[in-house]
Write a protein that holds these residues in place. Structure first.
Motif, PDB file in Angstrom:
ATOM      1  N   MET A   1       0.792  -1.197  -0.102  1.00  0.00           N
ATOM      2  CA  MET A   1       0.305  -0.039   0.052  1.00  0.00           C
ATOM      3  C   MET A   1       1.017   1.293   0.170  1.00  0.00           C
ATOM      4  O   MET A   1       0.570   2.253  -0.565  1.00  0.00           O
ATOM      5  CB  MET A   1      -1.042  -0.024   1.100  1.00  0.00           C
ATOM      6  N   VAL A   2       1.794   1.175   0.635  1.00  0.00           N
ATOM      7  CA  VAL A   2       3.120   2.443   0.848  1.00  0.00           C
ATOM      8  C   VAL A   2       3.728   2.870  -0.573  1.00  0.00           C
ATOM      9  O   VAL A   2       3.696   3.708  -1.393  1.00  0.00           O
ATOM     10  CB  VAL A   2       4.214   2.251   1.677  1.00  0.00           C
ATOM     11  N   LYS A   3       3.763   1.429  -1.371  1.00  0.00           N
ATOM     12  CA  LYS A   3       4.612   1.271  -2.536  1.00  0.00           C
ATOM     13  C   LYS A   3       3.641   2.119  -3.640  1.00  0.00           C
ATOM     14  O   LYS A   3       4.015   2.954  -4.271  1.00  0.00           O
ATOM     15  CB  LYS A   3       4.993   0.090  -3.073  1.00  0.00           C
ATOM     16  N   ARG A   4       2.450   1.585  -3.510  1.00  0.00           N
ATOM     17  CA  ARG A   4       1.289   2.258  -4.625  1.00  0.00           C
ATOM     18  C   ARG A   4       0.815   3.642  -4.197  1.00  0.00           C
ATOM     19  O   ARG A   4       0.023   4.029  -5.122  1.00  0.00           O
ATOM     20  CB  ARG A   4       0.311   1.078  -4.661  1.00  0.00           C
ATOM     21  N   GLY A   5       1.276   4.216  -3.032  1.00  0.00           N
ATOM     22  CA  GLY A   5       0.667   5.448  -2.863  1.00  0.00           C
ATOM     23  C   GLY A   5      -0.608   5.219  -2.217  1.00  0.00           C
ATOM     24  O   GLY A   5      -1.463   6.439  -1.959  1.00  0.00           O
ATOM     25  N   GLU A   6      -1.138   4.244  -1.555  1.00  0.00           N
ATOM     26  CA  GLU A   6      -2.433   3.889  -0.895  1.00  0.00           C
ATOM     27  C   GLU A   6      -2.409   4.321   0.221  1.00  0.00           C
ATOM     28  O   GLU A   6      -3.467   4.752   1.073  1.00  0.00           O
ATOM     29  CB  GLU A   6      -2.786   2.564  -1.108  1.00  0.00           C
ATOM     30  N   ILE A   7      -1.489   4.636   1.063  1.00  0.00           N
ATOM     31  CA  ILE A   7      -1.309   5.120   2.434  1.00  0.00           C
ATOM     32  C   ILE A   7       0.069   5.789   2.625  1.00  0.00           C
ATOM     33  O   ILE A   7       0.983   5.450   1.855  1.00  0.00           O
ATOM     34  CB  ILE A   7      -1.324   3.887   3.477  1.00  0.00           C
ATOM     35  N   VAL A   8       0.027   6.754   3.374  1.00  0.00           N
ATOM     36  CA  VAL A   8       1.464   7.522   3.656  1.00  0.00           C
ATOM     37  C   VAL A   8       1.846   6.712   4.727  1.00  0.00           C
ATOM     38  O   VAL A   8       1.451   6.024   5.751  1.00  0.00           O
ATOM     39  CB  VAL A   8       0.791   8.673   4.292  1.00  0.00           C
ATOM     40  N   PRO A   9       3.406   6.549   4.405  1.00  0.00           N
ATOM     41  CA  PRO A   9       4.201   5.629   5.453  1.00  0.00           C
ATOM     42  C   PRO A   9       3.906   6.292   6.828  1.00  0.00           C
ATOM     43  O   PRO A   9       4.062   7.514   6.940  1.00  0.00           O
ATOM     44  CB  PRO A   9       5.775   5.779   4.947  1.00  0.00           C
ATOM     45  N   VAL A  10       3.842   5.483   7.661  1.00  0.00           N
ATOM     46  CA  VAL A  10       3.885   5.588   9.313  1.00  0.00           C
ATOM     47  C   VAL A  10       5.117   5.695   9.762  1.00  0.00           C
ATOM     48  O   VAL A  10       5.889   4.502   9.588  1.00  0.00           O
ATOM     49  CB  VAL A  10       2.971   4.763   9.736  1.00  0.00           C
ATOM     50  N   GLN A  11       5.460   6.586  10.567  1.00  0.00           N
ATOM     51  CA  GLN A  11       6.901   6.495  11.064  1.00  0.00           C
ATOM     52  C   GLN A  11       6.903   5.362  12.128  1.00  0.00           C
ATOM     53  O   GLN A  11       5.967   5.354  12.980  1.00  0.00           O
ATOM     54  CB  GLN A  11       7.331   7.922  11.606  1.00  0.00           C
ATOM     55  N   GLU A  12       7.934   4.736  12.328  1.00  0.00           N
ATOM     56  CA  GLU A  12       8.327   3.717  13.187  1.00  0.00           C
ATOM     57  C   GLU A  12       8.710   4.290  14.544  1.00  0.00           C
ATOM     58  O   GLU A  12       9.308   5.257  14.827  1.00  0.00           O
ATOM     59  CB  GLU A  12       9.078   2.723  12.942  1.00  0.00           C
TER      60      GLU A  12
END
Length: 107
Positions: free
Chosen positions: A96-107
């Protein structure tokens, strides 16, 4: 062991002065039955795409627990993610991150 010198006394039979003959070990071929392979399961599993409901459950779990807490996300959203492993959930997040479906969440 130290290499033997040409000047070594041949009458000295201590273990240090006895040269050893190295044997070459040939490996025997493994007897494999034709068509035999590792049995991972009776039938190969089919890859199933994540549904929108499952993706929504992952997004909600990420809001609550954050990245890397895949077991907690699976446990909390157990009904929606019952057929998925924690590795499946992590892979779906990364996709989902790679496809831009979700913004990466900081760990």
């Amino acid at each position: 062991r130290q290499p033997m010198d040409d000047n070594d006394d041949d009458d000295d039979h201590s273990e240090e002065n006895i040269p050893t003959k190295r044997r070459s070990h040939s490996r025997q071929p493994i007897n494999v039955q034709e068509g035999a392979s590792r049995d991972r399961s009776a039938t190969p599993s089919k890859r199933n795409r994540f549904t929108e409901i499952e993706k929504h459950a992952i997004k909600k779990g990420l809001e609550l627990y954050g990245v890397g807490r895949w077991v907690d996300i699976k446990d909390y959203m157990s009904e929606e993610l019952s057929t998925r492993t924690t590795v499946n959930i992590k892979d779906c997040y990364r996709t989902m991150v790679k496809r831009g479906e979700i913004v990466p969440v900081q760990e």
